[in-house]
Design an enzyme around this catalytic site. Structure first.
Site, PDB file in Angstrom:
ATOM      1  N   HIS A  55       0.622  -0.836  -0.144  1.00 16.45           N
ATOM      2  CA  HIS A  55      -0.629   0.102  -0.501  1.00 16.45           C
ATOM      3  C   HIS A  55       0.778   1.026   0.160  1.00 16.45           C
ATOM      4  O   HIS A  55       0.918   2.395  -1.134  1.00 16.45           O
ATOM      5  CB  HIS A  55      -1.271   0.276   1.664  1.00 16.45           C
ATOM      6  CG  HIS A  55      -1.808   1.363   1.431  1.00 16.45           C
ATOM      7  ND1 HIS A  55      -2.985   1.167   0.658  1.00 16.45           N
ATOM      8  CD2 HIS A  55      -1.569   2.072   1.950  1.00 16.45           C
ATOM      9  CE1 HIS A  55      -3.536   2.432   1.319  1.00 16.45           C
ATOM     10  NE2 HIS A  55      -2.472   3.225   1.732  1.00 16.45           N
ATOM     11  N   GLU A  56       1.846   1.716   1.318  1.00 16.58           N
ATOM     12  CA  GLU A  56       3.002   2.572   0.853  1.00 16.58           C
ATOM     13  C   GLU A  56       3.614   3.146   0.024  1.00 16.58           C
ATOM     14  O   GLU A  56       4.401   3.338  -0.811  1.00 16.58           O
ATOM     15  CB  GLU A  56       3.339   2.442   2.758  1.00 16.58           C
ATOM     16  CG  GLU A  56       3.093   2.717   3.739  1.00 16.58           C
ATOM     17  CD  GLU A  56       1.663   3.325   3.864  1.00 16.58           C
ATOM     18  OE1 GLU A  56       2.019   5.073   3.381  1.00 16.58           O
ATOM     19  OE2 GLU A  56       0.808   3.843   4.320  1.00 16.58           O
TER      20      GLU A  56
ATOM     21  N   HIS B  53       3.199   6.854  -6.998  1.00 15.23           N
ATOM     22  CA  HIS B  53       2.644   7.659  -6.827  1.00 15.23           C
ATOM     23  C   HIS B  53       3.252   9.550  -6.980  1.00 15.23           C
ATOM     24  O   HIS B  53       3.050  10.289  -7.487  1.00 15.23           O
ATOM     25  CB  HIS B  53       1.473   8.169  -6.186  1.00 15.23           C
ATOM     26  CG  HIS B  53       0.078   9.314  -6.606  1.00 15.23           C
ATOM     27  ND1 HIS B  53      -0.506   9.729  -6.021  1.00 15.23           N
ATOM     28  CD2 HIS B  53       0.237   9.520  -7.758  1.00 15.23           C
ATOM     29  CE1 HIS B  53      -1.867   9.740  -6.439  1.00 15.23           C
ATOM     30  NE2 HIS B  53      -0.905   9.881  -8.277  1.00 15.23           N
TER      31      HIS B  53
ATOM     32  N   HIS C 230       1.534   4.305  -3.044  1.00 14.82           N
ATOM     33  CA  HIS C 230       1.891   6.477  -2.914  1.00 14.82           C
ATOM     34  C   HIS C 230       3.235   6.427  -3.546  1.00 14.82           C
ATOM     35  O   HIS C 230       3.683   7.195  -4.032  1.00 14.82           O
ATOM     36  CB  HIS C 230       1.525   6.473  -0.883  1.00 14.82           C
ATOM     37  CG  HIS C 230       0.610   6.827  -0.676  1.00 14.82           C
ATOM     38  ND1 HIS C 230      -0.616   7.022  -1.751  1.00 14.82           N
ATOM     39  CD2 HIS C 230      -0.076   5.839   0.570  1.00 14.82           C
ATOM     40  CE1 HIS C 230      -1.575   6.672  -0.363  1.00 14.82           C
ATOM     41  NE2 HIS C 230      -1.122   5.517   0.138  1.00 14.82           N
TER      42      HIS C 230
END
Length: 682
Positions: free
Chosen positions: A469-470, A476, A473
């Site tokens: 998940h991180e 991104h 990010h």
């Protein structure tokens, strides 16, 4: 004052990739650095405001975007360390700087001369011949000024200054109080207390004792310690003690109690919204999101809530049946849920958490996250031991594409007393092109239990999902390819920012990834296909519980910020009443109770916005279905569109436009319910 020749913030950084020379920075460097950086930025902004030339995009918007470099560089270092390595000295400076930085921001936003220039450009925006990205920057800049109070009269501006400065102080105090509760609460455990626990957890408890100079075993309030203990300890009395301490963070009385801070924060947020002409803070905050209105958020949450409550009731009955078989005839309490859920999972799917964990080695999961990025986006990762880092546990990787430098990625994976709980992504430096090709420096911060020397760090499957998940990010931020800092990387609508991260989690569950990277720490053997099949089959297990914990938190957040008055509010009583109103099932609690709900009360980030994870989950469930529909999780055409329109695009276009450009249509909300096992695929 530290002399300029001694202060690293007063000179160019000649380190690899221009990263901060962490080893040279002393605590006494920060205050003079803030003093100089703030003064420099004020001078830059004043030059824009007093420019005698007519406002143009170049002399106003470009100038605003390129200003404040020294302050951005300083804040990138200081606030990352304030979250991940917060000494008492850093916290003292943070408390001091919070209102000063709010004052500085207000001085810019509420400068009538500056706003007049921005407004003049905004009113002529269709006549300026701007590119799409320039137009979006202008519109966002104008809205930011208005939402900051620039259009208020002088009395309104004066009150806005007071409110925002006080909120900055309160948010800092809130987060520091939670960190202190987490860092100071410990429970010494004897050999008898840890009987029945698997070796990986006993080793983590022993390491925690060693880190604190104590003998035996020590329990802390780190999530990576609490959750496995609640799942695996047969000692119901200890589970109760630890669980109650866990949910009482920020509510323990004394100087770290956050209840008064929450009450004042909610009251001031109502006032701030009304100053700007909104009926509630939720209406103000959601106006710039995909959801747009509190009613739209509530509709989604309640649709999911009703199904989750039914599923949680079914799950609780299963837990109670197993508990009775083992002679426990009392009602299932919150500290029982994970323990008996694990027993049901073992019974139903023949999956044992203790047996599963050796397959999820931290180093191998990092490799897996990198490998997925390589297949999807063509980026590779090279370990760089020559890059300065702020703590010995931090790892640095250069990110490349076709041999060209893309950015720098830092991984900070282990819990420590100076780090706030949870997991997050942040930037020491964000990508942009306006000041030349500026490459990003991105960090992922986790709180995994550190293993004894020479032993591999083992993760739960949920831990591994958090890592993915991180890293979503992180990508991104790393893959951002925009011109303007305002639009860079994760600077998108709050209910869109979780889409790239939650989408990335899906690749962890793919057989192609698990078979290559889920390798047993002792035997070196790959996870058997039969175990992979069981793990995938069990992925919707206990989703009633997980969904109730999350949605109740989101509904309480929304309720606080839907108030149109908040005088003398008792936050805990309000929380209790809202949970009663929505029908919170017995035996479950919010994922984040109000006194330690840092997403919402340590700053404005997720205030009235905790729902964002679920809004984005609609996008991620529907988005990954696109790969499933073509039968290839690494389909190059879809991967290219995903990279171009989502990961690289920052906030250069409306988020729904970005999603449609990737997916070809708007998302189907039913995909969320199917993903969570709360509905059946058509």
């Amino acid at each position: 004052m530290t002399q300029s020749t001694d202060n690293p913030f007063f000179r160019p950084w000649t380190t690899p990739f221009g990263i901060a020379p962490f080893g040279d920075i002393r605590i006494d460097d920060y205050r003079p650095a803030f003093e100089r950086a703030l003064a420099e930025h004020r001078t830059e902004v004043d030059a824009i405001a007093t420019n005698p030339d007519a406002p143009s995009f170049a002399n106003t918007i470009d100038a605003l975007e390129t200003g404040g470099h020294a302050l951005d560089r300083l804040c990138g270092v200081f606030f990352n360390l304030a979250g991940s390595d917060a000494t008492e000295a850093i916290q003292a400076i943070q408390r001091e700087m919070a209102p000063l930085l709010a004052q500085h921001s207000n001085a810019i936003t509420l400068d009538a001369r500056l706003f007049a220039r921005v407004r003049a450009l905004y009113e002529r925006r269709d006549q300026l011949g701007l590119t799409g990205e320039q137009l979006r920057v202008l519109e966002k800049t104008y809205k930011n000024f208005v939402r900051g109070g620039a259009a208020l009269d002088e009395a309104g501006k004066a009150r806005m200054r007071q409110v925002t400065e006080r909120l900055a102080t309160l948010g800092t105090a809130f987060s520091q109080n939670v960190l202190k509760d987490e860092a100071t609460w410990t429970l010494d455990l004897s050999e008898a207390d840890v009987a029945g626990l698997p070796d990986f957890l006993k080793s983590a408890l022993a390491q925690a004792a060693k880190d604190r100079g104590r003998e035996g075993y020590v329990m802390t309030l780190g999530r990576s310690m609490v959750e496995p203990f609640l799942t695996l300890s047969p000692r119901r009395d200890l589970r109760e003690t630890i669980f109650k301490a866990w949910v009482k963070r920020g509510e323990m009385g004394g100087e770290t109690d956050n209840r008064a801070i929450v009450a004042e924060t909610v009251k001031l947020r109502v006032e701030r919204a009304k100053l700007l002409g909104y009926p509630t803070f939720a209406a103000f905050k959601l106006d710039e999101t995909m959801a747009k209105t509190p009613d739209a958020v509530r509709t989604l949450l309640e649709r999911v809530w009703n199904r989750a409550v039914v599923r949680a009731g079914e799950e609780k009955a299963d837990l109670a049946a197993v508990a009775r078989e083992e002679g426990m005839n009392e009602p299932i309490q919150p500290w029982d849920w994970r323990f008996y859920a694990e027993k049901v999972r073992q019974k139903r799917y023949a999956i044992d958490e203790a047996a599963l964990k050796p397959y999820f080695q931290l180093d191998r999961m990092i490799e897996a996250a990198f490998a997925v990025a390589t297949k999807l986006f063509g980026v590779t990762f090279r370990r760089r031991d020559d890059v300065p880092v702020y703590h010995p546990d931090v790892r640095a990787y250069e990110v490349l594409r076709d041999g060209q430098h893309v950015g720098l990625f830092l991984g900070d994976y282990f819990a420590r007393p100076t780090k706030r709980s949870g997991a997050w992504m942040s930037a020491f430096r964000s990508q942009e092109k306006l000041s030349g090709p500026v490459r990003p420096i991105i960090v992922n911060v986790m709180n995994f239990a550190k293993p004894p020397e020479g032993r591999p760090a083992l993760l739960s499957f949920d831990d591994a999902r958090t890592l993915f998940h991180e890293f979503g990010h992180g990508l991104h931020g790393l893959l951002s390819d925009v011109t303007y800092p305002l639009l860079s990387g994760t600077s998108v609508a709050r209910d869109f920012v979780e889409f790239p991260s939650q989408l990335y989690e899906h690749w962890l569950e793919r057989r192609e990834v698990l078979s290559d990277f889920a390798v047993h720490a002792e035997t070196g053997e790959a996870m058997p296909q039969t175990l992979i099949d069981k793990l995938i089959a069990a992925r919707t297990f206990n989703q009633g519980c997980a969904t109730v914990e999350y949605v109740s938190s989101a509904l309480v957040d929304l309720a606080f910020h839907s108030l149109d008055t908040a005088a003398d509010i008792d936050p805990v009583a309000f929380e209790t009443e809202e949970l009663r109103r929505i029908g919170m099932p017995e035996g479950l609690v919010m994922r984040h109770r109000t006194p330690h709900f840092a997403h919402v009360f340590s700053g404005d980030g997720y205030s009235a916005g905790y729902y964002s994870y679920m809004w984005s989950e609609v996008l991620d469930a529907d988005g990954f279905a696109a790969f499933e529909e073509v039968g290839d999780p690494f389909d190059p055409v879809l991967a290219r569109r995903l990279g171009d329109y989502v990961y690289a695009a920052g906030n250069s276009r409306d988020p729904m436009e970005a999603y449609v450009a990737f997916r070809g249509r708007e998302p189907d909300p039913e995909a969320l319910l199917v993903k969570r096992g709360l509905a059946t695929a058509a």
